[in-house]
Design an enzyme around this catalytic site. Structure first.
Site, short mmCIF file in Angstrom:
data_model
loop_
_atom_site.label_atom_id
_atom_site.label_comp_id
_atom_site.label_asym_id
_atom_site.label_seq_id
_atom_site.Cartn_x
_atom_site.Cartn_y
_atom_site.Cartn_z
N ASP A 44 0.84 -1.20 0.00
CA ASP A 44 0.00 0.00 0.00
C ASP A 44 0.88 1.25 0.00
O ASP A 44 1.49 1.59 1.01
CB ASP A 44 -0.91 -0.01 1.23
CG ASP A 44 -1.86 1.18 1.21
OD1 ASP A 44 -2.95 1.04 0.63
OD2 ASP A 44 -1.50 2.24 1.75
N TYR A 49 3.72 9.85 0.09
CA TYR A 49 4.70 9.25 0.99
C TYR A 49 6.13 9.47 0.46
O TYR A 49 7.10 9.25 1.19
CB TYR A 49 4.47 7.74 1.17
CG TYR A 49 3.09 7.34 1.69
CD1 TYR A 49 2.26 8.27 2.32
CD2 TYR A 49 2.64 6.04 1.57
CE1 TYR A 49 1.00 7.90 2.79
CE2 TYR A 49 1.38 5.66 2.03
CZ TYR A 49 0.57 6.60 2.63
OH TYR A 49 -0.67 6.22 3.09
N LYS A 74 -2.04 6.17 -4.32
CA LYS A 74 -3.12 7.15 -4.05
C LYS A 74 -2.84 8.49 -4.72
O LYS A 74 -1.69 8.92 -4.79
CB LYS A 74 -3.28 7.34 -2.52
CG LYS A 74 -3.38 6.03 -1.76
CD LYS A 74 -3.64 6.18 -0.29
CE LYS A 74 -3.42 4.84 0.42
NZ LYS A 74 -2.02 4.60 0.86
N HIS A 107 -6.94 10.16 -2.11
CA HIS A 107 -6.36 10.05 -0.76
C HIS A 107 -7.19 10.75 0.32
O HIS A 107 -7.35 10.22 1.42
CB HIS A 107 -4.94 10.62 -0.79
CG HIS A 107 -4.03 10.02 0.23
ND1 HIS A 107 -2.67 9.84 0.05
CD2 HIS A 107 -4.29 9.54 1.47
CE1 HIS A 107 -2.15 9.29 1.13
NE2 HIS A 107 -3.11 9.09 2.01
#
Ligand code: A2P
Length: 272
Positions: A44, A49, A74, A107
């Site tokens: 994931d 990130y 996302k 997201h």
């Protein structure tokens, strides 16, 4: 590994590796490789990130065929607001060194998410995404998607752990035909959930660790769970939760730990 069938028939492994706050660089490459070596088949990721390139590198270096891995990423808020879902998706594919993702999520419910959903539908129809879904969507956001959607969202990914189990939102999401993925399942980085005395007592009772007790609770309450770790041994033990079962009394004991204590932002009140 248990799998769950999404509303379009696609199977998702019920436990995967999360990489939020896994630093870019070798830490992420290694975490992904260790997970895939340990038997994980679900990663994931997210553009925000900052480590999609390392996720892609880890997948390639693992030698596990791409088609065996369920890969999620996302769409970030800035890209939703700017109406550039398709461009952002192409950038994510490039970073991840792949030509499709298994699941692509919006997201957060920021302005422009209806248009983003229509763009995701087109990418889905073109076969570049195998399932599309939401993350951090509350009732009013889900209802707005329902009004315009030609394709029903397959998942909602939300914060959930014993101190904020978010069960009402999980039940609501399921009532719309979505499966639910839970983030910060172990109480997030820097949290104190795993030193909870009740969880420690259950760990002793079952001969498991508190983290394994929590992850098993998630498996039995039929959500998809994505624990994060940068440590090889933890990545391995976090997957070792399929050889025991919590009694319904012990499930209830964990349910009762809820105290509405978030470790992340509230989808009704955030500023990013
Ligand atoms: P680390 O990455 O240093 O292993 P969440 O999945 O809820 O975001 O929680 C992740 C946090 O829990 C991270 O701080 C991670 O630290 C830690 N963690 C992950 N697995 C375990 C485990 N099996 N035992 C203890 N802590 C863990």
């Amino acid at each position: 590994m248990n799998t769950i069938k999404l509303n379009n028939g696609k199977l998702i492994p019920q436990l995967g590796l999360g990489v939020y706050q896994t630093p870019e660089g070798e830490a992420t490459v290694n975490a992904v490789k260790w997970a895939l070596e340990a038997g994980y088949r679900h990663i994931d990721a997210a553009k925000v990130y900052g480590n999609e390139a390392e996720v892609g590198k880890g997948m390639l270096e693992s030698g596990v065929p791409r088609e065996e891995i369920f890969l999620t990423t996302k769409l970030w808020n800035d890209d939703v607001r700017a109406g550039r879902a398709k461009e952002a998706f192409a950038e994510s594919l490039k970073s991840l060194q792949t030509d499709y993702v298994d699941l692509y999520l919006i997201h957060w419910p920021v302005d422009g998410f209806e248009k983003a959903w229509s763009d995701l539908e087109e990418l889905y129809e073109a076969g570049k995404i195998k399932a599309i879904g939401l993350s951090n969507f509350h009732k009013e956001h889900i209802e707005r998607i329902e009004k315009i959607a030609h394709i029903k969202p397959a998942v909602n990914q939300v914060e959930s752990h014993p101190y904020m189990n978010n069960q009402a939102l999980i039940d609501l999401s399921k009532s719309y035909g979505m499966e639910v993925e839970v983030w910060s399942p172990l109480g997030g980085t820097g949290g104190n959930l795993l030193s909870d005395q009740t969880l420690q007592a259950l760990a002793t009772k079952y001969g498991k660790s508190p983290a394994q007790i929590v992850l098993r609770w998630d498996i039995q309450r039929e959500v998809i769970v994505i624990p994060k770790s940068t440590h090889k041994e933890r990545i391995e033990v976090n997957m070792d939760v399929f050889d025991f079962e919590l009694t319904s009394e012990d499930m209830d004991i964990i349910n009762q730990l809820d105290r509405g204590e978030r470790v992340g932002p509230d989808p009704d009140n955030f500023d990013f």
